[in-house]
Write a protein that holds these residues in place. Structure first.
Motif, mmCIF file in Angstrom:
data_model
loop_
_atom_site.group_PDB
_atom_site.id
_atom_site.type_symbol
_atom_site.label_atom_id
_atom_site.label_comp_id
_atom_site.label_asym_id
_atom_site.label_seq_id
_atom_site.Cartn_x
_atom_site.Cartn_y
_atom_site.Cartn_z
ATOM 1 N N ASP A 111 -18.528 7.888 40.778
ATOM 2 C CA ASP A 111 -18.417 7.882 39.319
ATOM 3 C C ASP A 111 -16.957 7.698 38.896
ATOM 4 N N LEU A 131 -27.001 15.147 46.985
ATOM 5 C CA LEU A 131 -28.182 14.581 47.653
ATOM 6 C C LEU A 131 -27.877 13.970 49.019
ATOM 7 N N SER A 150 -32.047 8.505 46.993
ATOM 8 C CA SER A 150 -30.826 8.330 46.198
ATOM 9 C C SER A 150 -29.529 8.616 46.941
ATOM 10 N N CYS A 175 -19.185 -2.607 47.336
ATOM 11 C CA CYS A 175 -18.555 -1.468 48.024
ATOM 12 C C CYS A 175 -19.641 -0.682 48.758
ATOM 13 N N HIS A 183 -25.734 4.153 41.330
ATOM 14 C CA HIS A 183 -25.671 2.690 41.204
ATOM 15 C C HIS A 183 -26.925 2.141 40.521
ATOM 16 N N GLY A 234 -26.605 7.434 34.943
ATOM 17 C CA GLY A 234 -26.983 8.579 35.760
ATOM 18 C C GLY A 234 -26.877 9.887 35.000
#
Ligand SMILES: Cc1cc2nc3c(=O)[nH]c(=O)nc-3n(C[C@H](O)[C@H](O)[C@H](O)COP(=O)(O)OP(=O)(O)OC[C@H]3O[C@@H](n4cnc5c(N)ncnc54)[C@H](O)[C@@H]3O)c2cc1C
Ligand SMILES: *[C@@H]1O[C@H](CO)[C@@H](O)[C@H](O)[C@H]1NC(C)=O
Ligand SMILES: *[C@@H]1O[C@H](CO)[C@@H](O)[C@H](O)[C@H]1NC(C)=O
Ligand SMILES: *[C@@H]1O[C@H](CO)[C@@H](O)[C@H](O)[C@H]1NC(C)=O
Ligand SMILES: *[C@@H]1O[C@H](CO)[C@@H](O)[C@H](O)[C@H]1NC(C)=O
Ligand SMILES: *[C@@H]1O[C@H](CO)[C@@H](O)[C@H](O)[C@H]1NC(C)=O
Length: 413
Positions: A111, A131, A150, A175, A183, A234
């Motif tokens: 982020d 996660l 995820s 990346c 994402h 998100g």
């Protein structure tokens, strides 16, 4: 209709901040609540980390990708939970509500404002649900679909798909350490985007845990919610645990190139021309560009434009296509390399082109992520940026209070 250019400005900054540490008294209440929810939680040793845990700092820092938020002053979570089961996540949702803690989900930690592991609000206690243990991937080759959890990184997803078939791929970012969770939630652009759209455009189903702890799939969450989680950002609508995606067909080999032009080598003309040419080229070809400052042979600082491309075809047809449609770049056969799509993902992740494809599984090293402080902004550009404006923007890269920067330009169609 989407505008043709996506402009991402990455400025390397030495930003001051005035954050203070949050109170940690709530961590005990939360931990007790979690234990009371499910007795199997209590016996799980690698589940809950408070600031008193020896491994807390290491775990917190494990996917911090911006040194701006890697300081003792940045607000820290009262608790980090690393669940291995659905019921532990449900218990975390319940207990964070019960004790007034904000819940932040972390998948890959990329982020741009550190929102998955820090908080812009001092003295606002929060829990990080990391996660890292939810990273299973299963690929169905005949059906051309995959389920991905995820916490997997893009590199793991690419590796698994490339292993399963040299002719299957997934359109997402370059990346390799970027997390699937953040994402896909925000869109996800990459070298296959012109032909196949964003990562989010290729999501077919998802497993979502809502604020009440209910587990929903596409049918039970409804089409509005399913629309929102694919691009709405998100941490906005719930915790997405896993995604079912549509895989796309690519030829093998594909062709990549990376060509660099400085101001002295006509970068201004070529970049300006790229804006009008690139979006009219066949959808099989994506040329992105990165503008940075560099020292030229005369040791004066100059502008350096790096053209990165992926072509879903052979190098011979790419070279003749470029000669007729974009001769300004001066692409030669020797600039091109043919390889599998998976190897192309290694190349565009910034690794040397002879690296093993297994580097994509490495969550710790990314050539595209440094340990510096930076600030990113992105915007859509409807019309070609005039040469004078390009020069003015590039001039910002030289300003001493900025330190350095990168301008990325990509095509949305
Ligand atoms: C070096 C670098 C390169 C990048 N390259 C590209 C690129 O090529 N293409 C591109 O499109 N983008 C790129 N990005 C941007 C990247 O896609 C976004 O920052 C994305 O949100 C990161 O996802 P993450 O899981 O790694 O991040 P995280 O920090 O873990 O999450 C990002 C946000 O999503 C939330 N979130 C995370 N997981 C979940 C979940 N499971 N359910 C609900 N919410 C969740 C978090 O709380 C946070 O708000 C890049 C970023 C960096 C730093
Ligand atoms: C407790 O957790 C385990 C595994 O994490 C799960 O199998 C079980 O169903 C849970 N029990 C309750 C009551 O939630
Ligand atoms: C964060 O800090 C730790 C310890 O100081 C360091 O090992 C790590 O490389 C840093 N990460 C980033 C992205 O700055
Ligand atoms: C991942 O898959 C393995 C093997 O099927 C399973 O045992 C494990 O529980 C799965 N992990 C998660 C987090 O779903
Ligand atoms: C550019 O060259 C100058 C003078 O030689 C040097 O001080 C500076 O560090 C160089 N910058 C980069 C990015 O190499
Ligand atoms: C790739 O090539 C470089 C330079 O020739 C070499 O140093 C490196 O060991 C090679 N790496 C692999 C994985 O073969």
């Amino acid at each position: 209709m989407l505008p043709p250019l996506l402009l991402l400005l990455l400025l390397l900054l030495q930003l001051p901040h005035s954050w203070s540490s949050p109170p940690f008294q709530t961590s005990q209440d939360f931990t007790r609540c979690l234990f009371s929810q499910n007795s199997t939680v209590a016996t799980h040793t690698n589940l809950i980390y408070t600031p008193a845990s020896p491994k807390y700092s290491l775990l917190l820092q494990s996917t911090i990708r911006d040194a701006r938020f890697n300081t003792t002053l940045a607000p820290k979570p009262s608790v980090i939970v690393t669940p291995t089961s659905l019921s532990q996540i449900q218990a975390s949702v319940h207990c964070s509500r019960e004790h007034g803690l904000q819940l932040r989900v972390r998948s890959g930690g990329h982020d741009y404002e550190g929102l998955s592991y820090t908080s812009p609000y001092p003295n606002y206690p929060f829990v990080v649900l990391d996660l890292v243990n939810f990273r299973n991937i299963s690929v169905d080759v005949p059906e051309k679909t995959a389920w991905v959890q995820s916490g997997a990184i893009l590199g793991e997803l690419y590796h698994r798909i490339g292993e399963a078939s040299p002719n299957l791929a997934f359109p997402a970012g370059s990346c390799h350490t970027v997390g699937v969770g953040g994402h896909f939630s925000g869109g996800g652009f990459g070298f296959l985007m012109r032909k196949f759209g964003l990562a989010a455009d290729n999501v077919l189903d998802a497993v979502l845990i809502d604020s009440k702890g209910s587990v929903l799939d596409r049918a039970s969450m409804g089409e509005d919610m399913f629309w929102a989680i694919r691009g709405g950002g998100g941490n906005s609508f719930g915790i997405v645990l896993a995604w079912k995606v549509r895989l796309v067909s690519v030829p093998s080999p594909v062709t990549v190139f990376r060509v660099i032009r400085t101001l002295e080598q006509n970068a201004l003309e070529i970049v300006h021309r790229w804006q009008s040419v690139a979006s009219k080229l066949p959808k099989e070809l994506m040329i992105e560009l990165a503008v940075t400052t560099t020292n030229s042979s005369t040791t004066t600082t100059t502008i350096r434009a790096t053209f990165n491309a992926l072509f879903q075809g052979r190098s011979n047809s790419l070279v003749s296509l470029m000669q007729s449609r974009f001769p300004d770049l001066g692409l030669r056969k020797g600039d091109c390399q043919e390889m599998s799509w998976l190897e192309a993902m290694v190349f565009h992740a910034g690794f040397p082109s002879n690296s093993s494809v297994d580097v994509l599984l490495d969550r710790t090293i990314s050539p595209l992520v440094g340990s510096f402080k930076y600030k990113s902004k992105s915007d859509y550009v409807q019309d070609a940026v005039p040469k004078a404006a390009l020069l003015k923007i590039w001039g910002k890269l030289f300003e001493t209070d900025v330190g350095g920067g990168i301008i990325l330009m990509a095509l949305t169609r």
